[in-house]
Design a protein around this motif. Structure first.
Motif, PDB file in Angstrom:
ATOM      1  N   GLY A  90      26.496  36.013  32.492  1.00 60.49           N
ATOM      2  CA  GLY A  90      25.777  36.639  33.589  1.00 60.49           C
ATOM      3  C   GLY A  90      25.483  35.782  34.798  1.00 60.49           C
ATOM      4  O   GLY A  90      24.865  36.259  35.747  1.00 60.49           O
ATOM      5  N   GLY A  91      25.896  34.529  34.812  1.00 58.02           N
ATOM      6  CA  GLY A  91      25.625  33.659  35.946  1.00 58.02           C
ATOM      7  C   GLY A  91      26.751  33.662  36.963  1.00 58.02           C
ATOM      8  O   GLY A  91      27.725  34.426  36.851  1.00 58.02           O
ATOM      9  N   PRO A  92      26.666  32.801  37.976  1.00 59.54           N
ATOM     10  CA  PRO A  92      27.722  32.730  38.994  1.00 59.54           C
ATOM     11  C   PRO A  92      28.997  32.101  38.430  1.00 59.54           C
ATOM     12  O   PRO A  92      28.950  31.107  37.717  1.00 59.54           O
ATOM     13  N   LEU A  93      30.133  32.700  38.761  1.00 57.23           N
ATOM     14  CA  LEU A  93      31.403  32.214  38.248  1.00 57.23           C
ATOM     15  C   LEU A  93      31.988  31.146  39.158  1.00 57.23           C
ATOM     16  O   LEU A  93      31.762  31.143  40.365  1.00 57.23           O
ATOM     17  N   LEU A  94      32.750  30.248  38.551  1.00 61.48           N
ATOM     18  CA  LEU A  94      33.487  29.250  39.305  1.00 61.48           C
ATOM     19  C   LEU A  94      34.717  29.952  39.891  1.00 61.48           C
ATOM     20  O   LEU A  94      35.796  29.961  39.291  1.00 61.48           O
ATOM     21  N   TRP A  95      34.517  30.551  41.073  1.00 55.11           N
ATOM     22  CA  TRP A  95      35.555  31.393  41.678  1.00 55.11           C
ATOM     23  C   TRP A  95      35.866  30.852  43.071  1.00 55.11           C
ATOM     24  O   TRP A  95      35.000  30.837  43.951  1.00 55.11           O
ATOM     25  N   PRO A  96      37.093  30.372  43.300  1.00 51.31           N
ATOM     26  CA  PRO A  96      37.436  29.834  44.620  1.00 51.31           C
ATOM     27  C   PRO A  96      37.162  30.846  45.732  1.00 51.31           C
ATOM     28  O   PRO A  96      37.472  32.041  45.595  1.00 51.31           O
ATOM     29  N   SER A  97      36.579  30.375  46.836  1.00 49.54           N
ATOM     30  CA  SER A  97      36.176  31.271  47.917  1.00 49.54           C
ATOM     31  C   SER A  97      37.365  31.931  48.609  1.00 49.54           C
ATOM     32  O   SER A  97      37.209  32.983  49.239  1.00 49.54           O
ATOM     33  N   ASP A  98      38.565  31.327  48.501  1.00 49.34           N
ATOM     34  CA  ASP A  98      39.732  31.915  49.154  1.00 49.34           C
ATOM     35  C   ASP A  98      40.563  32.781  48.214  1.00 49.34           C
ATOM     36  O   ASP A  98      41.668  33.205  48.570  1.00 49.34           O
ATOM     37  N   GLU A  99      40.050  33.050  47.006  1.00 51.93           N
ATOM     38  CA  GLU A  99      40.778  33.871  46.039  1.00 51.93           C
ATOM     39  C   GLU A  99      40.159  35.269  45.985  1.00 51.93           C
ATOM     40  O   GLU A  99      38.943  35.408  45.855  1.00 51.93           O
ATOM     41  N   PRO A 100      40.971  36.328  46.098  1.00 51.57           N
ATOM     42  CA  PRO A 100      40.413  37.690  46.079  1.00 51.57           C
ATOM     43  C   PRO A 100      39.680  37.979  44.772  1.00 51.57           C
ATOM     44  O   PRO A 100      40.144  37.616  43.690  1.00 51.57           O
ATOM     45  N   TRP A 101      38.538  38.608  44.889  1.00 51.80           N
ATOM     46  CA  TRP A 101      37.782  39.043  43.715  1.00 51.80           C
ATOM     47  C   TRP A 101      38.505  40.224  43.077  1.00 51.80           C
ATOM     48  O   TRP A 101      39.083  41.058  43.766  1.00 51.80           O
ATOM     49  N   PRO A 102      38.493  40.349  41.742  1.00 47.93           N
ATOM     50  CA  PRO A 102      39.206  41.460  41.094  1.00 47.93           C
ATOM     51  C   PRO A 102      38.499  42.807  41.287  1.00 47.93           C
ATOM     52  O   PRO A 102      37.273  42.899  41.170  1.00 47.93           O
ATOM     53  N   PHE A 103      39.288  43.825  41.590  1.00 48.33           N
ATOM     54  CA  PHE A 103      38.800  45.202  41.729  1.00 48.33           C
ATOM     55  C   PHE A 103      39.557  46.089  40.755  1.00 48.33           C
ATOM     56  O   PHE A 103      40.741  45.851  40.470  1.00 48.33           O
ATOM     57  N   CYS A 104      38.906  47.110  40.260  1.00 49.35           N
ATOM     58  CA  CYS A 104      39.550  48.114  39.410  1.00 49.35           C
ATOM     59  C   CYS A 104      39.966  49.275  40.303  1.00 49.35           C
ATOM     60  O   CYS A 104      39.109  49.939  40.912  1.00 49.35           O
ATOM     61  N   ASP A 105      41.269  49.524  40.388  1.00 51.06           N
ATOM     62  CA  ASP A 105      41.758  50.587  41.264  1.00 51.06           C
ATOM     63  C   ASP A 105      42.241  51.809  40.502  1.00 51.06           C
ATOM     64  O   ASP A 105      42.888  52.699  41.064  1.00 51.06           O
ATOM     65  N   GLU A 106      41.918  51.880  39.206  1.00 50.66           N
ATOM     66  CA  GLU A 106      42.255  53.073  38.431  1.00 50.66           C
ATOM     67  C   GLU A 106      41.275  54.201  38.748  1.00 50.66           C
ATOM     68  O   GLU A 106      40.155  53.948  39.214  1.00 50.66           O
ATOM     69  N   PRO A 107      41.667  55.468  38.501  1.00 48.00           N
ATOM     70  CA  PRO A 107      40.715  56.572  38.691  1.00 48.00           C
ATOM     71  C   PRO A 107      39.515  56.421  37.753  1.00 48.00           C
ATOM     72  O   PRO A 107      39.660  56.023  36.595  1.00 48.00           O
ATOM     73  N   HIS A 108      38.335  56.727  38.259  1.00 50.27           N
ATOM     74  CA  HIS A 108      37.110  56.633  37.478  1.00 50.27           C
ATOM     75  C   HIS A 108      36.522  58.016  37.239  1.00 50.27           C
ATOM     76  O   HIS A 108      36.759  58.943  38.017  1.00 50.27           O
ATOM     77  N   GLN A 109      35.764  58.129  36.175  1.00 46.70           N
ATOM     78  CA  GLN A 109      35.038  59.357  35.922  1.00 46.70           C
ATOM     79  C   GLN A 109      34.006  59.583  37.028  1.00 46.70           C
ATOM     80  O   GLN A 109      33.352  58.642  37.482  1.00 46.70           O
ATOM     81  N   SER A 110      33.867  60.818  37.457  1.00 51.65           N
ATOM     82  CA  SER A 110      32.845  61.126  38.456  1.00 51.65           C
ATOM     83  C   SER A 110      31.464  60.989  37.824  1.00 51.65           C
ATOM     84  O   SER A 110      31.283  61.212  36.623  1.00 51.65           O
ATOM     85  N   GLU A 111      30.499  60.601  38.627  1.00 46.15           N
ATOM     86  CA  GLU A 111      29.140  60.354  38.148  1.00 46.15           C
ATOM     87  C   GLU A 111      28.149  61.188  38.940  1.00 46.15           C
ATOM     88  O   GLU A 111      28.424  61.600  40.081  1.00 46.15           O
ATOM     89  N   THR A 112      26.995  61.427  38.356  1.00 50.32           N
ATOM     90  CA  THR A 112      25.937  62.149  39.057  1.00 50.32           C
ATOM     91  C   THR A 112      24.794  61.221  39.471  1.00 50.32           C
ATOM     92  O   THR A 112      24.171  61.418  40.510  1.00 50.32           O
ATOM     93  N   GLU A 113      24.524  60.193  38.628  1.00 51.71           N
ATOM     94  CA  GLU A 113      23.445  59.260  38.932  1.00 51.71           C
ATOM     95  C   GLU A 113      23.885  57.838  38.617  1.00 51.71           C
ATOM     96  O   GLU A 113      24.826  57.626  37.843  1.00 51.71           O
ATOM     97  N   GLY A 114      23.195  56.879  39.204  1.00 50.64           N
ATOM     98  CA  GLY A 114      23.490  55.485  38.926  1.00 50.64           C
ATOM     99  C   GLY A 114      22.337  54.598  39.342  1.00 50.64           C
ATOM    100  O   GLY A 114      21.305  55.078  39.842  1.00 50.64           O
ATOM    101  N   TYR A 115      22.527  53.292  39.143  1.00 51.83           N
ATOM    102  CA  TYR A 115      21.488  52.307  39.443  1.00 51.83           C
ATOM    103  C   TYR A 115      22.049  51.261  40.401  1.00 51.83           C
ATOM    104  O   TYR A 115      23.149  50.765  40.209  1.00 51.83           O
ATOM    105  N   ALA A 116      21.275  50.933  41.428  1.00 48.18           N
ATOM    106  CA  ALA A 116      21.683  49.902  42.375  1.00 48.18           C
ATOM    107  C   ALA A 116      21.433  48.533  41.763  1.00 48.18           C
ATOM    108  O   ALA A 116      20.342  48.275  41.238  1.00 48.18           O
ATOM    109  N   PRO A 117      22.433  47.630  41.783  1.00 48.25           N
ATOM    110  CA  PRO A 117      22.252  46.317  41.155  1.00 48.25           C
ATOM    111  C   PRO A 117      21.013  45.565  41.624  1.00 48.25           C
ATOM    112  O   PRO A 117      20.295  44.978  40.815  1.00 48.25           O
ATOM    113  N   GLN A 118      20.727  45.582  42.934  1.00 47.68           N
ATOM    114  CA  GLN A 118      19.558  44.841  43.415  1.00 47.68           C
ATOM    115  C   GLN A 118      18.261  45.441  42.893  1.00 47.68           C
ATOM    116  O   GLN A 118      17.274  44.734  42.671  1.00 47.68           O
TER     117      GLN A 118
END
Length: 331
Positions: free
Chosen positions: A44-72
């Motif tokens: 759960g902590g900060p990852l050793l991720w180079p600043s010039d490397e793209p962060w991974p995204f999931c581009d597959e179709p997702h189930q539609s949602e009705t409610e959710g929680y904001a991380p902050q």
């Protein structure tokens, strides 16, 4: 602070001498809430991720949602000791709700910190684990991602991503890990006793012993699966637990070779059957059993993560070539 697993309530090899031939080692990670840095092994902590490397995204179709929680808002609610409030998905997530979703970084482990961590492709000694915070298809499947790195080569890069992208909303509060430091500890473990994981005659004796324990001591008496074989919680190496699915043969989808257990991510660090594994440092020495366990959720479910319906997530890699795609098994 270190973490020390108590001796097992029964000397398992004295009961079943044949188990000595099957003894293995696993590294319990003992995550506890803290403030890890990007050069630390953690959940759960900060990852050793180079600043010039793209962060991974999931581009597959997702189930539609009705409610959710904001991380902050999840973070703020946890700090205040309250439950976060949910928001309507469209209203809070905005028109980008169906766009690719950033993976959530769950954990990273350095071989220098974690005994028994298997090497990755090309001798990689840093592994990072991600999960898409949304579900896929009618069976609500999850998507995971494993990233291998050379720790030394990555650290020499010098500039790292300070704030990774995160989704505006997540479906459940337990999608967001609590930052945890680790207290690695190697312990002995033994295979799950079911089907062909051990010789049939030995499994029959273990089952008979378990039945006798329940008859004499009630449902909270120590059992082989719960108290003697495989510890609960996050761990590296060792044997998989098969409580939900029963034993499975896990083979590489590229080459057909048997796969090895890289790590297990578990939501709960204990339950009624496995509380004897809780370290001494998290107990009140004046009390016994589950009553002795202190600090509530910070030791019972320190990472705040859940996998499936309170299952273990087993991550397997190919023995012949760790560069082959991993397999993810909920059990």
């Amino acid at each position: 602070m270190t973490r020390t697993t108590p001796a097992r309530p029964v000397a398992v090899e004295a009961l079943f001498p044949e188990l000595a031939a099957y003894r293995g080692r696993t590294t319990r990670l003992h995550p506890r809430p803290g403030r890890p840095g990007c050069r630390d092994s953690h959940v759960g902590g900060p990852l050793l991720w180079p600043s010039d490397e793209p962060w991974p995204f999931c581009d597959e179709p997702h189930q539609s949602e009705t409610e959710g929680y904001a991380p902050q808002e999840i973070r703020a609610a946890r700090a205040a000791g309250v439950w976060p409030r949910s928001r309507p998905w469209r209203e809070a997530a905005g028109p980008e709700a169906d766009e690719p979703t950033p993976f959530v970084g769950l954990a990273q482990f350095f071989a220098r910190d974690v005994p028994g961590l298997a090497a990755g492709p090309g001798g990689a000694d840093l592994v990072q684990l991600f999960r898409c915070p949304r579900t896929h298809g009618p069976r609500l499947e999850r998507r995971y991602l494993l990233k291998w790195r050379s720790a030394a080569r990555t650290e020499r890069g010098g500039r790292f991503l300070a704030v990774p992208p995160e989704p505006p909303l997540v479906r459940w509060e337990h999608e967001l890990p609590e930052p945890c430091v680790l207290h690695p500890e190697e312990v002995d473990s033994y295979p799950w006793a079911e089907d062909d994981t051990l010789p049939p005659a030995l499994i029959a004796r273990i089952d008979a012993w378990d039945d006798a324990q329940i008859e004499e001591g009630g449902r909270h008496a120590p059992s082989y699966q719960g108290a003697l074989s495989i510890p609960p919680g996050w761990r590296v190496g060792g044997f998989p637990s098969w409580a939900s699915t029963g034993p499975m043969d896990i083979t590489c989808e590229c080459c057909g070779e048997p796969m090895r257990l890289l790590l297990t991510a578990g939501g709960d660090e204990m339950d009624a059957d496995s509380h004897s594994w809780m370290p001494w440092e998290d107990r009140d020495p004046a009390l016994q059993g589950m009553d002795s366990i202190r600090r509530g959720q910070s030791v019972a479910m320190p990472t705040r993560l859940r996998f499936g319906r309170d299952r273990d997530l087993h991550v397997f890699i190919c023995r012949a070539d760790p560069g082959h795609p991993p397999r993810w098994v909920l059990s």
